[in-house]
Design a protein around this motif. Structure first.
Motif, mmCIF file in Angstrom:
data_model
loop_
_atom_site.group_PDB
_atom_site.id
_atom_site.type_symbol
_atom_site.label_atom_id
_atom_site.label_comp_id
_atom_site.label_asym_id
_atom_site.label_seq_id
_atom_site.Cartn_x
_atom_site.Cartn_y
_atom_site.Cartn_z
ATOM 1 N N HIS A 180 0.886 -1.169 0.000
ATOM 2 C CA HIS A 180 0.000 0.000 0.000
ATOM 3 C C HIS A 180 0.920 1.215 0.000
ATOM 4 O O HIS A 180 1.611 1.477 0.993
ATOM 5 N N CYS A 181 0.975 1.953 -1.089
ATOM 6 C CA CYS A 181 1.999 3.004 -1.193
ATOM 7 C C CYS A 181 1.638 4.035 -2.255
ATOM 8 O O CYS A 181 0.667 3.880 -2.999
ATOM 9 N N SER A 182 2.467 5.090 -2.326
ATOM 10 C CA SER A 182 2.307 6.141 -3.332
ATOM 11 C C SER A 182 3.506 6.084 -4.275
ATOM 12 O O SER A 182 4.631 6.331 -3.849
ATOM 13 N N VAL A 183 3.242 5.762 -5.522
ATOM 14 C CA VAL A 183 4.300 5.763 -6.532
ATOM 15 C C VAL A 183 4.269 7.104 -7.244
ATOM 16 O O VAL A 183 3.270 7.454 -7.879
ATOM 17 N N GLY A 184 5.356 7.857 -7.151
ATOM 18 C CA GLY A 184 5.369 9.189 -7.755
ATOM 19 C C GLY A 184 4.504 10.132 -6.945
ATOM 20 O O GLY A 184 4.264 9.944 -5.749
ATOM 21 N N SER A 185 4.006 11.160 -7.598
ATOM 22 C CA SER A 185 3.183 12.156 -6.905
ATOM 23 C C SER A 185 1.752 12.079 -7.391
ATOM 24 O O SER A 185 1.495 11.907 -8.573
ATOM 25 N N HIS A 189 -4.165 12.087 -3.173
ATOM 26 C CA HIS A 189 -3.962 11.169 -2.049
ATOM 27 C C HIS A 189 -2.742 11.587 -1.244
ATOM 28 O O HIS A 189 -1.758 12.072 -1.791
ATOM 29 N N ASP A 190 -2.811 11.372 0.063
ATOM 30 C CA ASP A 190 -1.661 11.654 0.922
ATOM 31 C C ASP A 190 -0.505 10.731 0.549
ATOM 32 O O ASP A 190 -0.727 9.553 0.230
ATOM 33 N N PRO A 191 0.732 11.234 0.613
ATOM 34 C CA PRO A 191 1.889 10.445 0.167
ATOM 35 C C PRO A 191 2.354 9.421 1.195
ATOM 36 O O PRO A 191 3.466 9.501 1.718
ATOM 37 N N TYR A 192 1.516 8.427 1.470
ATOM 38 C CA TYR A 192 1.923 7.375 2.397
ATOM 39 C C TYR A 192 2.906 6.423 1.714
ATOM 40 O O TYR A 192 2.732 6.066 0.549
ATOM 41 N N ALA A 193 3.934 6.014 2.450
ATOM 42 C CA ALA A 193 4.966 5.096 1.953
ATOM 43 C C ALA A 193 5.400 5.470 0.540
ATOM 44 O O ALA A 193 5.332 4.668 -0.379
ATOM 45 N N PRO A 194 5.859 6.702 0.330
ATOM 46 C CA PRO A 194 6.186 7.173 -1.020
ATOM 47 C C PRO A 194 7.400 6.444 -1.611
ATOM 48 O O PRO A 194 8.363 6.132 -0.910
ATOM 49 N N CYS A 195 7.330 6.176 -2.905
ATOM 50 C CA CYS A 195 8.443 5.563 -3.620
ATOM 51 C C CYS A 195 8.353 5.987 -5.084
ATOM 52 O O CYS A 195 7.409 6.654 -5.495
ATOM 53 N N TRP A 208 3.746 -5.914 -9.444
ATOM 54 C CA TRP A 208 3.523 -5.165 -8.204
ATOM 55 C C TRP A 208 2.023 -4.948 -8.041
ATOM 56 O O TRP A 208 1.382 -4.285 -8.869
ATOM 57 N N ALA A 209 1.470 -5.524 -6.973
ATOM 58 C CA ALA A 209 0.052 -5.352 -6.643
ATOM 59 C C ALA A 209 -0.046 -4.236 -5.609
ATOM 60 O O ALA A 209 0.276 -4.444 -4.434
ATOM 61 N N LEU A 210 -0.490 -3.077 -6.049
ATOM 62 C CA LEU A 210 -0.468 -1.897 -5.188
ATOM 63 C C LEU A 210 -1.869 -1.460 -4.759
ATOM 64 O O LEU A 210 -2.859 -1.714 -5.454
ATOM 65 N N GLY A 211 -1.911 -0.787 -3.626
ATOM 66 C CA GLY A 211 -3.130 -0.160 -3.147
ATOM 67 C C GLY A 211 -2.841 1.265 -2.728
ATOM 68 O O GLY A 211 -1.689 1.694 -2.678
ATOM 69 N N PRO A 216 -8.442 2.939 -10.700
ATOM 70 C CA PRO A 216 -7.689 1.816 -11.280
ATOM 71 C C PRO A 216 -6.756 2.303 -12.383
ATOM 72 O O PRO A 216 -7.152 3.089 -13.235
ATOM 73 N N SER A 217 -5.513 1.844 -12.346
ATOM 74 C CA SER A 217 -4.553 2.294 -13.354
ATOM 75 C C SER A 217 -3.395 1.326 -13.483
ATOM 76 O O SER A 217 -2.956 0.729 -12.492
ATOM 77 N N ILE A 218 -2.932 1.189 -14.710
ATOM 78 C CA ILE A 218 -1.729 0.399 -14.978
ATOM 79 C C ILE A 218 -0.574 1.383 -15.049
ATOM 80 O O ILE A 218 -0.443 2.132 -16.011
ATOM 81 N N VAL A 219 0.260 1.399 -14.027
ATOM 82 C CA VAL A 219 1.371 2.340 -13.942
ATOM 83 C C VAL A 219 2.473 1.958 -14.916
ATOM 84 O O VAL A 219 3.093 2.807 -15.546
#
Length: 437
Positions: A180-185, A189-195, A208-211, A216-219
């Motif tokens: 459960h994290c934030s990829v990029g900006s 959403h609040d930047p929890y566990a940013p990477c 990578w199964a992210l929340g 819904p998006s394919i990064v």
């Protein structure tokens, strides 16, 4: 780094299949609607559970090997007993079908939140909050995949958790990262566990199964596949469009195919309607009803909640400004709505309409209104004037309190705000005679 094993003999031979879901937010309240209509509020309260049941049914219908849930199972750390029982009931169904479940917790359901003393079925593995955990998934006696994940030990995690994850080993099978994290900006959403995406790539995982991000998006489509499944059920007007989860198949050669599956039972819509070609209230009501009919016909049988936004310049603006007019229209649209299995409920009507005016004529006027329009026109077209205006406002943004509460405004947003200000001022200053009424 912990390493555990889970096994199953179900699923298609020669392939690996799983469902990736996240952000269930079970028991999430539909704020505001219950106060307007208690019956509708009660039906909406069930929507997140219905979406979760759709995820469980999908897993069983497709006979997948396992289900991944990437955080925020519940809407708050103090989740209700009802939500916990319903969640475990779904997991027990999967246990009976021989389907494994891997869960990591996020900022809404951290490990230090309250939990009832309930018995978990044996098919469930909850990722530790002490560090990344590597879990083997065995199929037909062979290790078919590794799931590497980590839960939030507490709610506010602002550090990069990906740095706790091990690199994929040379002899590792298909490897999945669960987080459960934030990829990029993402400003929504609040930047929890940013990477960063590069952080994920460097570990050489396959998927990578992210929340955390609800849309819904394919990064990233390949090397590795990085997906936000989004939430299975939209909860407010900011979460419009289809909501669901991803069904994933991995061939014996490692090729990955993904398919988004809709699971929402109620869908949010925002429709904009221009009044520019309308002369009467009857035309407006007919147009609004047509929008609702279109939503109903194209909803695939699901219910909908709609926010209607009226915009454009036209003579109807005068009617819409009258006290109670929007409330009357809203009452009509809701009254005609039969609350059966499929409803289309108007949550709100927003009036962004304007009087019909000839702006070029206003610029030629030699009075206060003309001066006002000229000043605003200058700010929007003269770079130097706009720069000076920014300087005038700078104390607001640079003050101690201002820095905490207000973000700096770029030129594009400033022009938008200036236009809004002009519309409000002209609305207040121009008389009916000015509009030809």
């Amino acid at each position: 780094m912990k390493k555990t094993k889970m096994s199953a003999d179900a699923g298609r031979a020669g392939t690996l299949s799983f469902v990736h879901a996240a952000d269930l937010h079970l028991d999430s309240p539909f704020t505001g609607i219950s106060g307007i209509d208690p019956e509708l509020g009660e039906r909406l309260a069930k929507a997140t559970f219905q979406a979760y049941e759709a995820v469980i049914d999908l897993c069983m219908d497709e006979e997948v090997d396992f289900l991944l849930i990437a955080g925020d199972v519940y809407d708050s750390a103090d989740k209700s007993l009802y939500a916990q029982v319903r969640f475990i009931e779904g997991l027990r169904k999967l246990d009976t079908a021989g389907i494994q479940v891997f869960i990591c917790h996020g900022n809404h359901d951290p490990l230090d939140g309250w939990s009832a003393s309930l018995k978990w079925p044996g098919n469930v593995h909850i990722m530790s909050g002490d560090g990344a955990e590597v879990v083997e998934f065995k199929k037909e006696g062979e290790t078919a995949a590794l799931v590497v994940g980590m839960s939030y030990p507490t709610r506010h995690i602002m550090k990069n958790l990906v740095q706790n994850f091990p690199n994929k080993g040379d002899n590792w099978p298909f490897t999945i990262g669960l987080l459960h994290c934030s990829v990029g900006s993402n400003p929504e959403h609040d930047p929890y566990a940013p990477c960063t995406l590069q952080d994920l790539r460097e570990l050489s995982y396959d998927y990578w199964a992210l929340g955390h991000i609800h849309t819904p998006s394919i990064v990233c489509k390949e090397a590795p596949v990085v997906i936000y499944s989004g939430n299975p059920q939209g909860r407010h007007p900011g979460e419009t469009g289809a909501r669901g989860c991803f069904y994933v198949e991995v061939s014996s050669g490692g090729a990955i195919s993904t398919r988004f599956i809709e699971t929402d039972s109620v869908r949010w819509h925002i429709r904009e309607i221009s009044i520019e070609d309308m002369e009467t209230e009857g035309e407006l009501i007919e147009s609004l009803q047509s929008q609702l009919d279109d939503i109903r016909e194209n909803s695939g049988g699901r219910s909908a909640i709609c926010r209607l936004v009226l915009n454009g310049r036209g003579p109807l603006h005068h009617t819409l400004r009258k006290e109670g007019s929007l409330e009357d229209i809203l009452h009509l649209l809701r009254e005609d709505e039969i609350r059966d299995r499929q409803f289309v409920w108007v949550e709100r009507i927003e009036n962004e309409t304007l009087f019909p005016v000839e702006r070029e004529l206003l610029l030629k006027r030699e009075d206060f209104v003309g001066d006002l329009v000229k000043i605003l026109e200058g700010l929007k077209t003269d770079g130097k004037a706009l720069e000076e205006f920014h300087e005038v406002l700078s104390p607001l943004f640079n003050s101690r309190n201002g820095r905490k509460l207000i973000c700096k405004i770029d030129d594009e947003e400033m022009n938008y705000l200036l236009q809004c200000a002009e519309n409000i001022l002209l609305d207040a200053l121009l008389t009916e005679e000015d509009h030809g009424n």
